[in-house]
Design a protein around this motif. Structure first.
Motif, PDB file in Angstrom:
ATOM      1  N   GLU A 170       0.822  -1.213   0.000  1.00  0.00           N
ATOM      2  CA  GLU A 170       0.000   0.000   0.000  1.00  0.00           C
ATOM      3  C   GLU A 170       0.857   1.265   0.000  1.00  0.00           C
ATOM      4  N   MET A 181       2.120   3.562  -5.293  1.00  0.00           N
ATOM      5  CA  MET A 181       0.764   3.488  -5.842  1.00  0.00           C
ATOM      6  C   MET A 181       0.420   4.707  -6.698  1.00  0.00           C
ATOM      7  N   LYS A 209      -3.586  -9.567  -0.867  1.00  0.00           N
ATOM      8  CA  LYS A 209      -4.850  -8.864  -1.091  1.00  0.00           C
ATOM      9  C   LYS A 209      -4.670  -7.351  -1.127  1.00  0.00           C
ATOM     10  N   SER A 210      -3.439  -6.898  -1.135  1.00  0.00           N
ATOM     11  CA  SER A 210      -3.157  -5.462  -1.121  1.00  0.00           C
ATOM     12  C   SER A 210      -3.474  -4.821  -2.469  1.00  0.00           C
ATOM     13  N   SER A 211      -3.513  -3.508  -2.485  1.00  0.00           N
ATOM     14  CA  SER A 211      -3.800  -2.767  -3.720  1.00  0.00           C
ATOM     15  C   SER A 211      -2.746  -3.055  -4.780  1.00  0.00           C
ATOM     16  N   LEU A 212      -1.489  -3.109  -4.363  1.00  0.00           N
ATOM     17  CA  LEU A 212      -0.407  -3.363  -5.311  1.00  0.00           C
ATOM     18  C   LEU A 212      -0.501  -4.775  -5.884  1.00  0.00           C
ATOM     19  N   LEU A 227      -3.129  -6.627  -6.240  1.00  0.00           N
ATOM     20  CA  LEU A 227      -4.279  -6.747  -7.142  1.00  0.00           C
ATOM     21  C   LEU A 227      -4.059  -6.007  -8.453  1.00  0.00           C
ATOM     22  N   LEU A 228      -3.221  -4.966  -8.443  1.00  0.00           N
ATOM     23  CA  LEU A 228      -2.953  -4.191  -9.646  1.00  0.00           C
ATOM     24  C   LEU A 228      -1.961  -4.895 -10.569  1.00  0.00           C
ATOM     25  N   HIS A 236       1.935 -11.418  -9.112  1.00  0.00           N
ATOM     26  CA  HIS A 236       2.240 -11.091  -7.723  1.00  0.00           C
ATOM     27  C   HIS A 236       3.123 -12.172  -7.118  1.00  0.00           C
TER      28      HIS A 236
END
Length: 340
Positions: free
Chosen positions: A119, A124, A145-148, A150-151, A155
């Protein structure tokens, strides 16, 4: 309190400090070892590393590695390891990227973003732009499950059960695991590219390995008038004069076509003195060592070192493809060139 009592107290204090330090060191290593084992277990049946390697192999530009804080230090090391093992890479600081350095990233590049939380605000803020330009994104985070995470296109999970820090705050086990996984990527890419010792040497010309693998005999040999040589029919005295003048501790003996037929060294002279009193009637042919060791100019200097060590000699003759003498090599020449 007496001086003796003070010294006794200090020794007891020092002992307690040492014992505590040793216990903490062992616990740190145990925690980080457990984290590494957990990472190994996660990779079983997980093809994310394989996907990342395939993505990086397809990259037509450079691998851009980015992170901030401790993750930034790890990112720098991963970029350096990639670069030195055949995968062009560079580190970009996310905060600087947001203020112009993002212009170094192109659609042909691949981007590796490192953040334990996944995050990190500085990362980000730039990653949507990286995604829009079409550069593939690989994330290394401790939170799938972090924003990074998922982007990202791929991963890589570098989560740890706990940090080695007793406060469970300072990045320790997590940075160790991230660095190790970065090394795993670099080694997998190295293998896939067929990267060899010679390739490594070319990117490390100033190091010991570079000198060993890039230095050829012709780079360090003596040539021309610096090469001691005489013909086989000259008196021993004339050969000794040649040895003295050229300062190599030996002379080559050559035929009419300048092909070596023998060699005579300082060591040979010392041994000869023990046996012979009158040198006036001796020609160099009578006392030379026939069939001397030879090396080619194009051979690696380290190959010459191996022959010298095997046969316990300090000098070698250098001949061309026709067997003609073109140079001479002394162990000191190799030492000065830092080949040994």
């Amino acid at each position: 309190m007496s001086v003796t009592d003070e010294k006794t107290m200090l020794k007891a204090f020092d002992k307690n400090v040492v014992e505590r330090a040793m216990a903490m060191a062992r616990e740190t290593l145990e925690i980080e070892t457990d984290a590494m084992h957990a990472l190994q277990d996660r990779l079983v049946g997980d093809d994310s590393v394989g996907q990342a390697v395939a993505m990086l192999l397809e990259c037509g530009g450079r691998v851009v590695v980015s992170g901030i804080g401790k993750s930034g230090h790890i990112a720098r090391k991963i970029a350096a390891t990639l670069s030195s093992t055949g995968t062009p890479a560079m580190f970009v600081h996310p905060a600087e990227a947001a203020h112009g350095d993002l212009g170094m990233v192109t659609p042909k590049d691949a981007f590796i973003a490192i953040s334990n939380s996944g995050e990190t605000a500085e990362l980000m803020s730039i990653l949507p732009i990286v995604k829009r330009m079409g550069a593939p994104l690989i994330a290394m985070t401790g939170n799938p499950k972090s924003s990074l995470a998922l982007l990202a296109d791929v991963h890589l999970d570098v989560s740890v059960a706990k940090e080695a820090c007793p406060l469970n705050l300072a990045p320790t086990a997590s940075t160790t695991v991230t660095l190790a996984l970065g090394d795993a990527l670099a080694v997998a890419l190295l293998d896939a590219r067929g990267f060899k010792e010679e390739d490594f040497a070319r990117s490390h010309p100033g190091g010991a390995l570079g000198r060993r693998l890039l230095t050829h005999v012709k780079d360090v040999m003596r040539s021309g008038s610096d090469v001691p040589m005489v013909t086989a029919d000259v008196p021993l005295a004339a050969a000794l004069l040649e040895i003295t003048q050229k300062g190599m501790g030996m002379t080559a003996i050559v035929d009419a076509d300048q092909r070596p037929v023998g060699v005579f060294t300082d060591g040979d002279l010392r041994r000869l003195i023990e046996k012979v009193q009158d040198f006036t009637k001796i020609t160099i042919r009578d006392v030379m060592h026939a069939d001397p060791r030879r090396v080619r100019p194009e051979q690696l200097a380290v190959d010459a070192v191996a022959v010298m060590e095997q046969f316990r000699i300090n000098q070698m003759l250098v001949v061309d493809d026709d067997g003609r003498l073109v140079g001479a090599l002394h162990i000191h020449d190799l030492t000065r060139a830092k080949v040994i």
